[in-house]
Design a protein around this motif. Structure first.
Motif, PDB file in Angstrom:
ATOM      1  N   PRO A 125      19.071 -21.524 -17.280  1.00 45.46           N
ATOM      2  CA  PRO A 125      19.291 -20.181 -16.723  1.00 45.46           C
ATOM      3  C   PRO A 125      19.080 -19.048 -17.728  1.00 45.46           C
ATOM      4  O   PRO A 125      18.467 -18.041 -17.394  1.00 45.46           O
ATOM      5  CB  PRO A 125      20.737 -20.238 -16.230  1.00 45.46           C
ATOM      6  N   VAL A 126      19.546 -19.210 -18.959  1.00 40.60           N
ATOM      7  CA  VAL A 126      19.374 -18.136 -19.945  1.00 40.60           C
ATOM      8  C   VAL A 126      17.886 -17.941 -20.270  1.00 40.60           C
ATOM      9  O   VAL A 126      17.429 -16.812 -20.473  1.00 40.60           O
ATOM     10  CB  VAL A 126      20.230 -18.370 -21.213  1.00 40.60           C
ATOM     11  N   VAL A 176      16.310 -16.085 -17.221  1.00 40.20           N
ATOM     12  CA  VAL A 176      16.697 -14.669 -17.210  1.00 40.20           C
ATOM     13  C   VAL A 176      15.923 -13.905 -18.283  1.00 40.20           C
ATOM     14  O   VAL A 176      15.401 -12.811 -18.030  1.00 40.20           O
ATOM     15  CB  VAL A 176      18.220 -14.516 -17.398  1.00 40.20           C
ATOM     16  N   ALA A 177      15.836 -14.454 -19.492  1.00 43.40           N
ATOM     17  CA  ALA A 177      15.107 -13.780 -20.566  1.00 43.40           C
ATOM     18  C   ALA A 177      13.631 -13.621 -20.210  1.00 43.40           C
ATOM     19  O   ALA A 177      13.034 -12.568 -20.459  1.00 43.40           O
ATOM     20  CB  ALA A 177      15.263 -14.547 -21.875  1.00 43.40           C
ATOM     21  N   ALA A 178      13.044 -14.648 -19.608  1.00 42.60           N
ATOM     22  CA  ALA A 178      11.639 -14.560 -19.196  1.00 42.60           C
ATOM     23  C   ALA A 178      11.472 -13.504 -18.106  1.00 42.60           C
ATOM     24  O   ALA A 178      10.496 -12.731 -18.117  1.00 42.60           O
ATOM     25  CB  ALA A 178      11.142 -15.916 -18.709  1.00 42.60           C
ATOM     26  N   ALA A 179      12.401 -13.448 -17.178  1.00 44.48           N
ATOM     27  CA  ALA A 179      12.331 -12.453 -16.109  1.00 44.48           C
ATOM     28  C   ALA A 179      12.456 -11.034 -16.669  1.00 44.48           C
ATOM     29  O   ALA A 179      11.693 -10.132 -16.292  1.00 44.48           O
ATOM     30  CB  ALA A 179      13.412 -12.715 -15.067  1.00 44.48           C
ATOM     31  N   VAL A 180      13.388 -10.833 -17.588  1.00 45.53           N
ATOM     32  CA  VAL A 180      13.561  -9.514 -18.208  1.00 45.53           C
ATOM     33  C   VAL A 180      12.302  -9.153 -18.996  1.00 45.53           C
ATOM     34  O   VAL A 180      11.799  -8.025 -18.906  1.00 45.53           O
ATOM     35  CB  VAL A 180      14.820  -9.484 -19.105  1.00 45.53           C
ATOM     36  N   GLY A 181      11.762 -10.113 -19.738  1.00 43.09           N
ATOM     37  CA  GLY A 181      10.529  -9.869 -20.480  1.00 43.09           C
ATOM     38  C   GLY A 181       9.374  -9.506 -19.557  1.00 43.09           C
ATOM     39  O   GLY A 181       8.598  -8.585 -19.840  1.00 43.09           O
ATOM     40  N   ALA A 182       9.260 -10.203 -18.437  1.00 42.29           N
ATOM     41  CA  ALA A 182       8.189  -9.924 -17.475  1.00 42.29           C
ATOM     42  C   ALA A 182       8.338  -8.524 -16.883  1.00 42.29           C
ATOM     43  O   ALA A 182       7.338  -7.812 -16.709  1.00 42.29           O
ATOM     44  CB  ALA A 182       8.197 -10.977 -16.364  1.00 42.29           C
ATOM     45  N   ASN A 184      16.420 -21.851 -25.860  1.00 49.83           N
ATOM     46  CA  ASN A 184      17.726 -21.300 -25.493  1.00 49.83           C
ATOM     47  C   ASN A 184      18.184 -20.241 -26.483  1.00 49.83           C
ATOM     48  O   ASN A 184      18.611 -19.158 -26.090  1.00 49.83           O
ATOM     49  CB  ASN A 184      18.778 -22.416 -25.430  1.00 49.83           C
ATOM     50  N   GLY A 185      18.102 -20.555 -27.764  1.00 48.18           N
ATOM     51  CA  GLY A 185      18.548 -19.612 -28.789  1.00 48.18           C
ATOM     52  C   GLY A 185      17.719 -18.339 -28.796  1.00 48.18           C
ATOM     53  O   GLY A 185      18.253 -17.243 -28.946  1.00 48.18           O
ATOM     54  N   GLY A 186      16.420 -18.482 -28.643  1.00 46.38           N
ATOM     55  CA  GLY A 186      15.546 -17.315 -28.601  1.00 46.38           C
ATOM     56  C   GLY A 186      15.840 -16.442 -27.400  1.00 46.38           C
ATOM     57  O   GLY A 186      15.883 -15.217 -27.493  1.00 46.38           O
ATOM     58  N   ALA A 187      16.056 -17.077 -26.255  1.00 42.72           N
ATOM     59  CA  ALA A 187      16.348 -16.339 -25.030  1.00 42.72           C
ATOM     60  C   ALA A 187      17.655 -15.572 -25.173  1.00 42.72           C
ATOM     61  O   ALA A 187      17.744 -14.379 -24.853  1.00 42.72           O
ATOM     62  CB  ALA A 187      16.422 -17.305 -23.846  1.00 42.72           C
ATOM     63  N   ARG A 188      18.675 -16.260 -25.659  1.00 42.23           N
ATOM     64  CA  ARG A 188      19.982 -15.618 -25.829  1.00 42.23           C
ATOM     65  C   ARG A 188      19.893 -14.478 -26.846  1.00 42.23           C
ATOM     66  O   ARG A 188      20.411 -13.385 -26.640  1.00 42.23           O
ATOM     67  CB  ARG A 188      21.025 -16.643 -26.268  1.00 42.23           C
ATOM     68  N   GLY A 189      19.185 -14.716 -27.943  1.00 42.86           N
ATOM     69  CA  GLY A 189      19.008 -13.684 -28.962  1.00 42.86           C
ATOM     70  C   GLY A 189      18.257 -12.478 -28.433  1.00 42.86           C
ATOM     71  O   GLY A 189      18.628 -11.325 -28.715  1.00 42.86           O
ATOM     72  N   PHE A 190      17.207 -12.716 -27.654  1.00 40.34           N
ATOM     73  CA  PHE A 190      16.444 -11.606 -27.060  1.00 40.34           C
ATOM     74  C   PHE A 190      17.347 -10.763 -26.172  1.00 40.34           C
ATOM     75  O   PHE A 190      17.331  -9.528 -26.251  1.00 40.34           O
ATOM     76  CB  PHE A 190      15.262 -12.135 -26.239  1.00 40.34           C
ATOM     77  N   GLY A 195      24.263 -30.204 -16.429  1.00 40.10           N
ATOM     78  CA  GLY A 195      25.094 -30.099 -17.611  1.00 40.10           C
ATOM     79  C   GLY A 195      24.383 -30.530 -18.877  1.00 40.10           C
ATOM     80  O   GLY A 195      24.879 -30.313 -19.956  1.00 40.10           O
ATOM     81  N   ALA A 196      23.213 -31.137 -18.785  1.00 38.37           N
ATOM     82  CA  ALA A 196      22.497 -31.549 -19.980  1.00 38.37           C
ATOM     83  C   ALA A 196      21.716 -30.373 -20.533  1.00 38.37           C
ATOM     84  O   ALA A 196      21.241 -29.522 -19.811  1.00 38.37           O
ATOM     85  CB  ALA A 196      21.532 -32.685 -19.642  1.00 38.37           C
ATOM     86  N   THR A 197      21.610 -30.308 -21.853  1.00 30.02           N
ATOM     87  CA  THR A 197      20.848 -29.238 -22.481  1.00 30.02           C
ATOM     88  C   THR A 197      19.370 -29.512 -22.291  1.00 30.02           C
ATOM     89  O   THR A 197      18.894 -30.613 -22.488  1.00 30.02           O
ATOM     90  CB  THR A 197      21.175 -29.176 -23.991  1.00 30.02           C
ATOM     91  N   ALA A 198      18.645 -28.467 -21.932  1.00 29.30           N
ATOM     92  CA  ALA A 198      17.196 -28.607 -21.714  1.00 29.30           C
ATOM     93  C   ALA A 198      16.480 -28.747 -23.045  1.00 29.30           C
ATOM     94  O   ALA A 198      16.901 -28.183 -24.049  1.00 29.30           O
ATOM     95  CB  ALA A 198      16.669 -27.389 -20.963  1.00 29.30           C
ATOM     96  N   ARG A 199      15.406 -29.476 -23.045  1.00 30.79           N
ATOM     97  CA  ARG A 199      14.587 -29.649 -24.230  1.00 30.79           C
ATOM     98  C   ARG A 199      13.300 -28.889 -24.020  1.00 30.79           C
ATOM     99  O   ARG A 199      12.629 -29.066 -23.037  1.00 30.79           O
ATOM    100  CB  ARG A 199      14.327 -31.108 -24.477  1.00 30.79           C
ATOM    101  N   MET A 200      12.968 -28.056 -24.949  1.00 35.09           N
ATOM    102  CA  MET A 200      11.744 -27.285 -24.851  1.00 35.09           C
ATOM    103  C   MET A 200      10.820 -27.635 -26.010  1.00 35.09           C
ATOM    104  O   MET A 200      11.162 -27.790 -27.091  1.00 35.09           O
ATOM    105  CB  MET A 200      12.021 -25.778 -24.899  1.00 35.09           C
TER     106      MET A 200
END
Length: 161
Positions: free
Chosen positions: A22-23, A26-32, A92-98, A156-161
């Motif tokens: 989700p984070v 959301v970050a991709a949507a805001v960036g777009a 995840n970290g990049g999205a949250r930081g952005f 509940g599992a962390t996504a892997r990118m």
């Protein structure tokens, strides 16, 4: 590496998919949105008084949607912010930081707009009252999304990118 076969193809396809959390979404949507706003700022009609747009400064009379003051520099910043959001949304970290740090930048822009008189040479962005309220809303919204948007998949599992 396992040999390709009917049973292995499905497994390889299944594990090669990436899922955005989700984070990240959301970050991709805001960036777009920022990218689209940056592009829209260069479109006559969407931007009123387009012929009065300057590179920077309070004398740029162009207004996105007839409401928000823009300049060439302002539009370029929106484009760069959008590209950064899309790029940082890959993790995840990049999205949250952005979202959080982008919100802090917009909080600073809100303070700048609240302090600097609109007709001052120091108003190089340029901003007006509508921009100021938008910047405050973006600041609060982005920081809140950065803090509260989940970093995990539905299961509940962390996504892997």
């Amino acid at each position: 590496m396992p040999r390709a076969g009917p049973g292995n193809c499905a497994r390889i396809t299944e594990t090669s998919r990436t899922t955005r959390t989700p984070v990240q979404f959301v970050a991709a949507a805001v960036g777009a949105v920022f990218l689209l706003v940056g592009i829209a700022g260069f479109i006559p009609g969407v931007t009123t008084h387009y012929d009065e747009m300057s590179f920077a400064g309070h004398d740029s009379m162009a207004k996105l949607l007839g409401l928000f003051m823009v300049s060439v520099l302002h539009n370029i910043v929106h484009l760069l912010f959008g590209v950064a959001g899309l790029a940082l949304a890959r993790t995840n970290g990049g999205a949250r930081g952005f979202l959080i740090w982008g919100g802090v930048v917009y909080l600073a822009l809100w303070l700048y707009g609240a302090i600097v008189p609109q007709d001052s040479a120091a108003n190089f962005v340029p901003v007006n009252g509508a921009d100021n309220w938008l910047h405050l809303g973006l600041a609060l919204g982005m920081v809140a999304l950065g803090i509260f948007a989940p970093s995990t998949e539905r299961g509940g599992a962390t996504a892997r990118m």
